[in-house]
Design a protein around this motif. Structure first.
Motif, short mmCIF file in Angstrom:
data_model
loop_
_atom_site.label_atom_id
_atom_site.label_comp_id
_atom_site.label_asym_id
_atom_site.label_seq_id
_atom_site.Cartn_x
_atom_site.Cartn_y
_atom_site.Cartn_z
N ALA A 289 -5.81 -23.54 34.86
CA ALA A 289 -4.80 -22.76 35.48
C ALA A 289 -5.18 -21.80 36.40
O ALA A 289 -4.62 -21.51 37.61
CB ALA A 289 -3.82 -22.03 34.39
N LEU A 290 -6.51 -21.34 35.89
CA LEU A 290 -7.02 -20.40 36.78
C LEU A 290 -7.98 -20.76 38.14
O LEU A 290 -7.71 -20.17 39.23
CB LEU A 290 -8.09 -19.37 36.00
N THR A 291 -8.51 -21.79 37.77
CA THR A 291 -9.46 -22.47 38.59
C THR A 291 -8.64 -23.27 39.52
O THR A 291 -9.03 -23.67 40.95
CB THR A 291 -10.61 -23.05 38.35
N ALA B 66 -15.60 -20.88 25.32
CA ALA B 66 -16.27 -19.77 25.06
C ALA B 66 -15.88 -18.55 26.01
O ALA B 66 -15.33 -17.68 25.70
CB ALA B 66 -18.04 -19.77 24.90
N ILE B 67 -15.97 -19.08 27.35
CA ILE B 67 -15.88 -17.86 28.42
C ILE B 67 -14.39 -17.76 28.59
O ILE B 67 -13.90 -16.52 28.88
CB ILE B 67 -16.52 -18.49 29.76
N LEU C 32 -18.93 -15.19 33.06
CA LEU C 32 -19.42 -16.22 33.95
C LEU C 32 -20.52 -15.67 34.78
O LEU C 32 -21.65 -16.53 35.04
CB LEU C 32 -18.22 -16.72 34.85
N ASP C 33 -20.41 -14.63 35.03
CA ASP C 33 -21.69 -13.76 35.96
C ASP C 33 -22.76 -13.71 34.96
O ASP C 33 -24.20 -13.97 35.40
CB ASP C 33 -21.31 -12.39 36.42
N GLU D 265 -25.47 -23.32 36.73
CA GLU D 265 -24.69 -23.76 37.83
C GLU D 265 -23.43 -23.88 37.56
O GLU D 265 -22.52 -23.71 38.67
CB GLU D 265 -25.52 -25.04 38.22
N TRP D 266 -22.81 -24.28 36.64
CA TRP D 266 -21.47 -24.58 36.30
C TRP D 266 -21.01 -23.24 36.44
O TRP D 266 -19.80 -23.03 37.04
CB TRP D 266 -21.15 -25.23 34.89
N ALA D 267 -21.26 -22.26 35.67
CA ALA D 267 -20.86 -20.90 35.93
C ALA D 267 -20.61 -20.07 37.08
O ALA D 267 -19.55 -19.65 37.54
CB ALA D 267 -21.70 -19.98 34.90
#
Length: 370
Positions: A172-174, A240-241, A254-255, A260-262
């Motif tokens: 939903a967010l991305t 988790a995130i 995420l930061d 790489e994915w984050a």
């Protein structure tokens, strides 16, 4: 073909006891217009009471013939024009589209969605309520509304919130794009079929013996193919995130992760509307505990606020949604001027009014949904 509402962009016929629908607007990737919503609604309502119709199947017309494209969502150019001109058809569109979504989710007969090719936004609305959701190797599925200053509507708060773990929040967010295997892993599809076999599968529906309860299952088994387990490779990180208490917490996680994915996910979020990221996370979290009808009523409230955000003194061209559509589909500069411009600038006072209904319960446009 059976003509239900003088709309040549929805082809409907009954063959072998099956109501067959083809979305027929290939140049626009079958993006839904109000006449299309009305034609599809009329066909489904008529067939629901017809004892000679045992099931319904829906597909999209591709540029080279049937299949290859399912539905690219609602007609966002119409949204833009209607919002700027004050056209009341904009209100009608969302009311009738959401009622159609509810009708599909609660349909009393098998409803089989051939989700080949692009399946975005409104395309999810006419497929996620299906009893049989079919994807292929060509499927490209997403709910990318935060990229146009909107939210995943058409029941998105209901079906995304029911994805495993925190996949719903992530999608939903991305607005992340899923392939067919990813859609199955996310709980947004039931089976995969080979794209090349779809015409045969479509035609075979009309040969089913509907007096035999096992026949539809045999049809599925005949044409379905195996999918790979664990198609969403980042699931542990997602769970988790995206369990974070708010958008800022998710961004910080995420930061901090630094993978790489984050980094790629963080870059995506920074392109989305900061305001709508906060609104959407609240939508998904609320939707998880709501009935479909209540969630659709909530979305109808939300979409009114998207185009007329009175508590922020914004409407028309200054609304987040109209600006997002302008940047993507009208001027195509891909540089929306979001307001607020940064995730950390969004306050609860900006978000909470999106969930206040503009209507008393007895006058809500979707009050009749059960």
């Amino acid at each position: 073909m059976t003509d239900f509402s003088q709309c040549d962009e929805v082809l409907a016929e009954v063959r072998g006891g099956v109501g067959l629908v083809t979305l027929n607007r290939p140049r626009a990737l079958n993006a839904l217009s109000l006449p299309m919503v009305r034609a599809l609604t009329a066909a489904l309502k008529r067939w629901s009471d017809d004892p000679l119709v045992h099931a319904v199947a829906i597909r999209g017309m591709g540029k080279e013939g049937p299949f290859g494209a399912f539905c690219a969502g609602g007609d966002i150019r119409f949204f833009h024009t209607a919002a700027l001109s004050g056209d009341p058809a904009l209100e009608d569109f969302f009311t009738e589209e959401y009622a159609l979504n509810h009708l599909i989710h609660t349909y009393p007969k098998p409803y089989i969605a051939f989700m080949d090719g692009i399946v975005i936004g409104g395309g999810m609305g006419v497929s996620q309520g299906a009893s049989h959701r079919i994807v292929t190797g060509r499927t490209k599925m997403a709910m990318p509304e935060t990229g146009i200053g909107l939210f995943p509507d058409v029941g998105g708060g209901y079906f995304l919130s029911r994805c495993p773990g925190r996949v719903g929040e992530w999608l939903a967010l991305t607005g992340e794009l899923l392939d067919g295997e990813g859609a199955v892993a996310a709980g947004l599809a039931d089976v995969m079929m080979e794209s090349a076999s779809l015409p045969s599968a479509w035609d075979a529906l009309s040969q089913i013996d509907w007096q035999s309860p096992a026949s539809l299952g045999k049809w599925v088994a005949t044409f379905s193919i195996a999918t790979s387990a664990g198609a969403i490779s980042a699931r542990p990180l997602i769970d988790a995130i995206f369990a974070g208490k708010d958008v800022s917490t998710i961004v910080q996680a995420l930061d901090s992760d630094g993978s790489e994915w984050a980094r790629a996910t963080l870059a995506t979020l920074h392109k989305r509307s900061p305001l709508m990221l906060h609104v959407v996370l609240e939508q998904i979290r609320r939707g998880r505990d709501m009935s479909l009808a209540d969630e659709l009523r909530m979305e109808r409230d939300m979409v009114r606020h998207c185009f007329t955000t009175r508590h922020l003194a914004r409407s028309g061209a200054s609304s987040e949604t109209v600006e997002g559509i302008r940047a993507l589909a009208v001027d195509k500069d891909h540089h929306p001027r979001w307001s607020p411009a940064a995730i950390e600038e969004v306050t609860p006072e900006m978000v909470e009014p999106f969930f206040d209904s503009p209507w008393p319960a007895a006058a809500h446009p979707l009050r009749h949904l059960a």
